[in-house]
Scaffold this motif. Sequence first.
Motif, PDB file in Angstrom:
ATOM      1  N   MET A 131      60.240 172.181 -70.361  1.00  0.00           N
ATOM      2  CA  MET A 131      59.756 173.144 -69.422  1.00  0.00           C
ATOM      3  C   MET A 131      60.503 174.318 -69.297  1.00  0.00           C
ATOM      4  SD  MET A 131      59.353 170.349 -65.942  1.00  0.00           S
ATOM      5  CE  MET A 131      58.179 171.386 -65.185  1.00  0.00           C
ATOM      6  N   GLU A 132      61.960 174.585 -69.713  1.00  0.00           N
ATOM      7  CA  GLU A 132      62.488 175.662 -69.696  1.00  0.00           C
ATOM      8  C   GLU A 132      62.059 176.457 -71.001  1.00  0.00           C
ATOM      9  OE1 GLU A 132      66.575 174.203 -66.970  1.00  0.00           O
ATOM     10  OE2 GLU A 132      66.640 174.505 -69.248  1.00  0.00           O
ATOM     11  N   ASP A 133      62.205 175.980 -72.125  1.00  0.00           N
ATOM     12  CA  ASP A 133      61.975 176.437 -73.352  1.00  0.00           C
ATOM     13  C   ASP A 133      60.647 176.990 -73.479  1.00  0.00           C
ATOM     14  OD1 ASP A 133      64.545 175.594 -74.215  1.00  0.00           O
ATOM     15  OD2 ASP A 133      63.697 174.080 -75.698  1.00  0.00           O
ATOM     16  N   HIS A 134      59.759 176.402 -72.802  1.00  0.00           N
ATOM     17  CA  HIS A 134      58.153 177.058 -72.855  1.00  0.00           C
ATOM     18  C   HIS A 134      57.748 177.815 -71.555  1.00  0.00           C
ATOM     19  CE1 HIS A 134      57.599 175.189 -76.917  1.00  0.00           C
ATOM     20  NE2 HIS A 134      58.426 174.152 -76.490  1.00  0.00           N
ATOM     21  N   ARG A 135      58.844 177.786 -70.691  1.00  0.00           N
ATOM     22  CA  ARG A 135      58.511 178.492 -69.549  1.00  0.00           C
ATOM     23  C   ARG A 135      57.120 177.853 -68.639  1.00  0.00           C
ATOM     24  NH1 ARG A 135      59.870 184.828 -69.943  1.00  0.00           N
ATOM     25  NH2 ARG A 135      59.834 184.428 -67.646  1.00  0.00           N
ATOM     26  N   ILE A 136      57.218 176.457 -68.404  1.00  0.00           N
ATOM     27  CA  ILE A 136      55.945 175.858 -68.113  1.00  0.00           C
ATOM     28  C   ILE A 136      56.489 175.426 -66.600  1.00  0.00           C
ATOM     29  CG2 ILE A 136      54.485 175.788 -69.864  1.00  0.00           C
ATOM     30  CD1 ILE A 136      55.486 172.711 -70.031  1.00  0.00           C
TER      31      ILE A 136
END
Length: 139
Positions: free
Chosen positions: A94-99
């Motif tokens: 979620m953090e890496d893809h800002r979702i």
Amino acid sequence: MTKAADIMHPGAQWIPATENLERAAQLMRDLDVGALPISDSQERLCGILTDRDIVVGCVAQGRDPSRMTAGDLAKGTPRWISSDADVSEVLREMEDHRIRRLPVIDKNKRLVGMISEADLARHLSEQQIGEFVEKVYAT
């Protein structure tokens, strides 16, 4: 070890890519959700449709939601997580893809749930939530 299945909201429901946005909005209302995973004809994840997508990508452009489909708004590579993934993997994805919402898929490649920010808030420490917010909402 906390797994994705432990923190997810179970019972997520697909919307077929061929379904119109009017029906998608009704389904969101009925399920009291703001996002639906989009499935292709083989029930594989091909995107995620949000209430904001419907407003910005259809209504605000003067388009007819009864004529546009969920698939019309499916963009990019959809992200998902295995139900047996560790919560640290969930956060990283979620953090890496800002979702803000993440479908959870079981070993048989079937949708079994969704993880949202609210699910994270219920199950993680304040420090973990703070780090998540900082990474996802950073400009």
